[in-house]
Design an enzyme around this catalytic site. Structure first.
Site, PDB file in Angstrom:
ATOM      1  N   GLU A  28       0.877  -1.123  -0.049  1.00 18.38           N
ATOM      2  CA  GLU A  28      -0.105   0.009   0.092  1.00 18.38           C
ATOM      3  C   GLU A  28       0.954   1.188  -0.036  1.00 18.38           C
ATOM      4  O   GLU A  28       1.921   1.256   0.725  1.00 18.38           O
ATOM      5  CB  GLU A  28      -0.832   0.050   1.258  1.00 18.38           C
ATOM      6  CG  GLU A  28      -1.706   1.614   1.299  1.00 18.38           C
ATOM      7  CD  GLU A  28      -2.889   1.167   2.443  1.00 18.38           C
ATOM      8  OE1 GLU A  28      -2.804   0.373   3.278  1.00 18.38           O
ATOM      9  OE2 GLU A  28      -3.824   1.955   2.056  1.00 18.38           O
ATOM     10  N   CYS A 239      -6.670   0.825   2.834  1.00 14.78           N
ATOM     11  CA  CYS A 239      -7.506   1.908   2.671  1.00 14.78           C
ATOM     12  C   CYS A 239      -7.401   2.805   1.275  1.00 14.78           C
ATOM     13  O   CYS A 239      -8.484   3.521   0.984  1.00 14.78           O
ATOM     14  CB  CYS A 239      -7.672   2.581   3.794  1.00 14.78           C
ATOM     15  SG  CYS A 239      -8.095   2.076   5.289  1.00 14.78           S
ATOM     16  N   ASN A 369     -12.313  -3.304   0.068  1.00 20.61           N
ATOM     17  CA  ASN A 369     -11.280  -3.534   1.350  1.00 20.61           C
ATOM     18  C   ASN A 369     -11.788  -3.266   2.673  1.00 20.61           C
ATOM     19  O   ASN A 369     -12.158  -2.113   3.167  1.00 20.61           O
ATOM     20  CB  ASN A 369     -10.253  -2.559   1.222  1.00 20.61           C
ATOM     21  CG  ASN A 369      -9.346  -2.186   2.283  1.00 20.61           C
ATOM     22  OD1 ASN A 369      -8.530  -3.250   2.505  1.00 20.61           O
ATOM     23  ND2 ASN A 369      -9.201  -1.302   2.927  1.00 20.61           N
ATOM     24  N   GLU A 370     -12.099  -4.221   3.477  1.00 17.70           N
ATOM     25  CA  GLU A 370     -12.541  -4.157   4.806  1.00 17.70           C
ATOM     26  C   GLU A 370     -13.718  -3.057   5.080  1.00 17.70           C
ATOM     27  O   GLU A 370     -13.698  -2.244   6.061  1.00 17.70           O
ATOM     28  CB  GLU A 370     -11.452  -4.065   6.030  1.00 17.70           C
ATOM     29  CG  GLU A 370     -10.538  -2.805   5.761  1.00 17.70           C
ATOM     30  CD  GLU A 370      -9.597  -2.204   7.079  1.00 17.70           C
ATOM     31  OE1 GLU A 370      -8.967  -3.335   7.373  1.00 17.70           O
ATOM     32  OE2 GLU A 370      -9.635  -1.267   7.502  1.00 17.70           O
TER      33      GLU A 370
HETATM   34  O1  AHR Z   1      -2.369  -1.409   6.615  1.00 15.12           O
HETATM   35  C1  AHR Z   1      -3.023  -0.277   7.003  1.00 15.12           C
HETATM   36  C2  AHR Z   1      -4.362  -0.140   7.027  1.00 15.12           C
HETATM   37  O2  AHR Z   1      -4.915  -1.011   8.082  1.00 15.12           O
HETATM   38  C3  AHR Z   1      -4.998  -0.419   5.682  1.00 15.12           C
HETATM   39  O3  AHR Z   1      -4.908   0.680   4.748  1.00 15.12           O
HETATM   40  C4  AHR Z   1      -6.434  -0.869   6.171  1.00 15.12           C
HETATM   41  O4  AHR Z   1      -6.845  -1.731   5.160  1.00 15.12           O
HETATM   42  C5  AHR Z   1      -6.315  -1.212   7.199  1.00 15.12           C
HETATM   43  O5  AHR Z   1      -7.275  -0.673   8.210  1.00 15.12           O
END
Ligand code: AHR
Length: 641
Positions: A28, A239, A369-370
Site C-alpha cells: 500500500e 484503505c 477493502n475491509e
Molecule cells: O495496513 C494499514 C491499513 O490498515 C490499511 O490501509 C487498512 O486496510 C487497514 O485498516
C-alpha cells in the site's frame, strides 16, 4: 483430504494438499511506500500538482525553490491554461528577464528552479541519472537550459545542457553522471538565456532501477522484496484502494499510460500520489519477480473512515450512485481485459502499447477493502461480483469481511460470502501477540470446501522479536490450514523513516538504508520455504504448551521438505522429528534460526541486531531438536538425488 504426492521422486508420503500461493506481500502507498520509496523517481512534486488538500501548507510550488544565480532576475508562475494533458493541469512558467554577466560571479548565471527531492537526492559516484522534462517554448528564440546536480553548498557534481525548440509541449532528456557520491543533492534547472518557457513533469531517475525498467523501482527495496519470493502481491491497498470519499477512490485507469497523462491525487494517508507507480508497473513488478498480481478494487463505496471518521466511529462510507454502477462495473471488467485480453482487444491494446503485448495472466481480483457491510455496500458488491463471475468465470474474486477478526461486519461479510459462494474473503486483524498465540486454532474449525480465506492484513502490534515469533507461531497454523487459508500477507509492508503514518511495519527505509524488522525475517523465512503439501505427524512436541508451534510442508516440484519450529517461551524446549514417511532424504540440511530476547529489535544504527543464522546440519530419519527460547527455526531438507 490426504492425497499421495504423485510428482515426487519418493512416492511414499501422504500429505494434505494446501495452497501453493499461501504467502505473499501486501503493498500500500502508506508511509511514503511508493513516491519517495519503492518508486525510483527522485524529484518531489515533479508535476507541480501538490495542493493544500494533501497538506495544508502545500501548493504547486512546494519542494521547489526559485534560483537566480549571477545577479540574474525574472519571474515564475504556476499556470493552467494549456497543460500537457487535462489530467495534469498545473505547470510552471519561467520568464527570464535578465541573465547576469558580472565578472564577480564565476558560476553559471541564469534563472530557474531547484528541487531537493524527497528529503535530498542520493547520488552514487559514476552512476548515471536520467533527467527528463516537458517544455513548451513561449518566446520566439530557442532557450538554453543547464541541468545540474549539486551538493547543498552548490558544488556541481553533474551537468548537461538542453536547447529548446518552438512548438507545442515536447519531452527533453539529458543524462547526468555524478562525479561523486552525495546523500543530499539538489537538481538545478537553469535557463541561461532570456525568454519564456513552460515546464512540467520534471523527472530524474537513476539509470539503475530494478531490472533496468524505465519509470522503474528502487533497486535495493525491490530486490529485497523479490528475494522474499512472494507468491502474490496485493496492491494498491488497504484503505488507499477505497479512498477518502468517492472522489478519492483509486481508479486504475488513471494510473496507466504515459506518466504525464496520469491523474495525480491526494493520498488517503495525507500526502500526494503521482500514480507513477501505477497498475502497469505493479503488474510488471509481479511478473518480474514471479508473483501473482492481486489488485484490490473498491466495491463502489468509499472508506467508512472517510473524512477522519476513525474518531467518531466509521460513518463516512459513501456509495456510488446507482446510475453510475454500470459504468463502474465496466471499469472492473475492463481491468480484466487490460490484464488478460489479447493485444487486439480495446484494453489489451493499451497494455501492448505500454510495452507488454502478452497477457499478464491475472487470476485473482479483490473487490472491496475491509468495508463496513452496509446495505449500500452489499448491493454494489453483489452487482460487481455477479458481473465478474458471469463474464470471467476464470477469475477468482476475493470479497471482504470488515476490519476485525470478528464482530458485526465480519459476520455480515461472511453471510454474503456464503450466500453468493464468493471463492475467497479477505480477513484483517491487527492485535496483540498474545491474541496470535491463543488463536492458533482459529482456522481448524473453518468449513472445508467452502469460501476460502485471504488473511490480507495482519500484524501483532510491534516490531520486536517477541511480536515476530508470535506471528511465526500463528503462521504455522496458516500452513496447517492451507486448505482453507489460500493467501496471507503481513501489513503494512514499507515505511519511510520520519514519514510514517502507521507505526508497525515490515521494512523501514530511508533514502540510503534499509532496516528490516524481525517480522520481516519471519515473513521471509515462511515465504521462501513454502510447500504445497502439509504433513501433520512429522514434528511432535508438548501439545499442551501453547508457546510451541510447528509445521511441516513439502514442495512437490523440488521435493524439499521444510520444517518450521517455533518457541515463544522463555526457555529452550525439545521437539521430535520423524521423517520416515519421506523416503530417501539427504544427510545434511540447511538450518536457519531466528532467536534472541523478546524485546530485541533492529534499528537504523544496528539493522542486524536480530538476524537469522544459517548453518548446515547433519540429520537422520528421526532426531530431536531443542528449540531455543523465543525462536523460529526452519530446517530445509532435500531428497537424495
Ligand atoms: O495496513 C494499514 C491499513 O490498515 C490499511 O490501509 C487498512 O486496510 C487497514 O485498516
Amino acid at each position: 483430504m490426504n492425497v499421495p504426492i504423485a510428482s515426487m521422486a519418493q512416492k511414499v508420503s501422504v500429505g494434505k494438499k494446501i495452497s501453493s500461493d499461501l504467502f505473499g506481500l501486501f503493498f500500500e502507498d502508506i508511509n511514503y511506500a511508493a513516491d519517495g520509496g519503492l518508486y525510483a523517481e527522485l524529484i518531489q512534486n515533479r508535476s507541480f500538482e501538490y495542493n493544500p488538500t494533501e497538506q495544508k501548507d502545500w501548493n504547486p510550488f512546494s519542494f521547489w525553490e526559485y534560483v537566480s544565480p549571477g545577479f540574474s532576475y525574472g519571474r515564475i508562475s504556476v499556470e493552467t491554461t494549456s497543460p500537457i494533458n487535462p489530467n495534469n493541469p498545473h505547470y510552471m512558467v519561467l520568464d527570464v528577464e535578465h541573465v547576469g554577466h558580472e565578472a564577480k560571479f564565476t558560476g553559471t548565471s541564469g534563472v530557474g528552479l531547484k528541487n531537493a527531492g524527497f528529503d535530498g537526492i542520493v547520488l552514487k559516484a559514476n552512476d548515471q541519472y536520467n533527467f527528463s522534462v516537458f517544455m513548451r517554448q513561449l518566446s520566439k528564440e530557442p532557450m538554453a537550459i543547464t541541468i545540474s546536480l549539486q551538493t547543498s553548498t552548490g558544488k556541481v557534481l553533474a551537468e548537461n545542457k538542453i536547447s529548446t525548440s518552438a512548438g507545442d509541449w515536447k519531452k527533453y532528456s539529458a543524462n547526468l553522471i555524478s562525479t561523486e557520491s552525495c546523500d543530499k543533492a539538489n537538481l538545478v534547472i537553469l535557463a541561461t538565456t532570456e525568454g519564456k518557457i513552460a515546464l512540467d513533469v520534471v523527472s530524474l531517475f537513476p539509470e539503475k532501477t530494478f531490472k533496468n525498467r524505465p519509470n522503474g523501482l528502487r533497486t535495493d527495496l525491490a530486490t529485497m522484496l523479490a528475494d522474499m519470493k512472494p507468491r502474490f502481491i496485493r496492491f494498491p491497498g488497504g484503505c488507499l484502494a477505497h479512498g477518502d470519499g468517492l472522489g478519492n477512490m483509486y481508479r486504475w485507469k488513471n494510473t496507466i499510460g504515459p506518466v504525464e497523462q496520469r491523474k495525480e491525487q491526494r493520498n488517503i494517508w495525507g500526502y500526494n500520489q503521482t500514480e507513477g507507480l501505477g497498475y502497469f508497473e505493479f503488474f510488471q513488478f509481479c511478473e518480474d519477480i514471479g508473483a501473482k498480481p492481486l489488485p484490490v478494487l473498491p466495491a463502489a463505496v468509499s472508506c467508512q473512515n472517510s473524512g477522519g471518521t476513525w474518531r467518531i466511529g466509521g460513518t463516512g462510507q459513501h456509495a456510488l450512485p446507482m446510475d453510475e454502477m454500470q459504468e463502474y462495473i465496466q471499469e472492473v471488467l475492463d481491468l480484466i481485459e487490460w490484464a488478460n485480453g489479447p493485444a487486439t482487444s480495446i484494453w489489451g491494446a493499451k497494455r501492448a502499447e505500454a510495452g507488454h503485448p502478452k497477457p499478464f495472466n491475472l487470476q485473482y481480483i479483490g473487490i472491496g477493502n475491509e468495508d463496513k457491510i452496509t446495505p449500500e455496500f452489499t448491493e454494489r458488491f453483489k452487482m460487481i461480483f455477479e458481473a465478474v463471475k458471469a463474464k470471467h468465470p476464470e477469475i477468482t474474486v476475493v470479497g471482504t469481511v470488515g476490519p476485525s477478526p470478528d464482530g458485526d461486519d465480519f459476520t455480515k461479510g461472511w453471510e454474503i460470502a456464503n450466500e453468493l459462494k464468493v471463492p475467497i474473503v479477505d480477513e484483517h486483524y491487527y492485535t496483540s501477540p498474545e491474541w496470535f498465540i491463543s488463536h492458533q486454532h482459529r482456522y481448524d474449525t473453518y468449513k472445508r470446501k467452502a469460501t476460502q480465506v485471504y488473511l490480507g492484513e495482519y500484524a501483532s502490534w510491534g516490531n520486536k522479536l517477541g511480536n515476530a515469533i508470535a506471528e511465526a507461531a500463528y503462521m504455522t497454523s496458516l500452513e496447517r490450514n492451507g486448505d482453507v487459508v489460500r493467501l496471507a500477507s503481513y501489513a503494512p509492508m514499507l515505511a519511510k523513516k520520519n514519514f510514517t503514518q502507521w507505526k508497525i511495519d515490515m521494512i523501514f527505509f530511508d533514502n540510503l538504508k534499509i532496516c528490516p524488522t524481525p517480522n520481516f525475517f519471519v515473513q521471509k523465512l515462511f515465504s521462501t520455504n513454502q510447500g504445497d503439501y502439509y504433513f501433520d505427524k512429522v514434528i511432535s512436541k508438548n501439545e499442551k504448551d501453547t508457546t510451541l508451534a510447528a509445521s511441516c510442508v513439502q514442495d512437490s516440484n523440488a521435493g524439499d521438505i521444510m520444517l518450521k519450529m517455533v518457541n515463544y517461551g522463555s526457555s529452550p524446549k525439545p521437539m521430535k522429528i520423524k521423517l520416515s514417511c519421506f523416503g530417501n532424504i539427504a544427510p545434511e540440511a540447511l538450518q536457519t534460526v531466528l532467536s534472541g530476547a523478546a524485546d530485541a529489535e533492529n534499528t537504523f544504527d544496528n539493522p542486524t541486531n536480530v538476524t537469522p543464522v544459517e548453518t548446515t546440519i547433519k540429520i537422520s530419519k528421526a532426531f530431536e531438536y531443542i528449540a531455543p527460547a523465543m525462536s523460529l527455526t526452519v530446517i530445509r531438507i532435500k531428497m537424495k538425488k
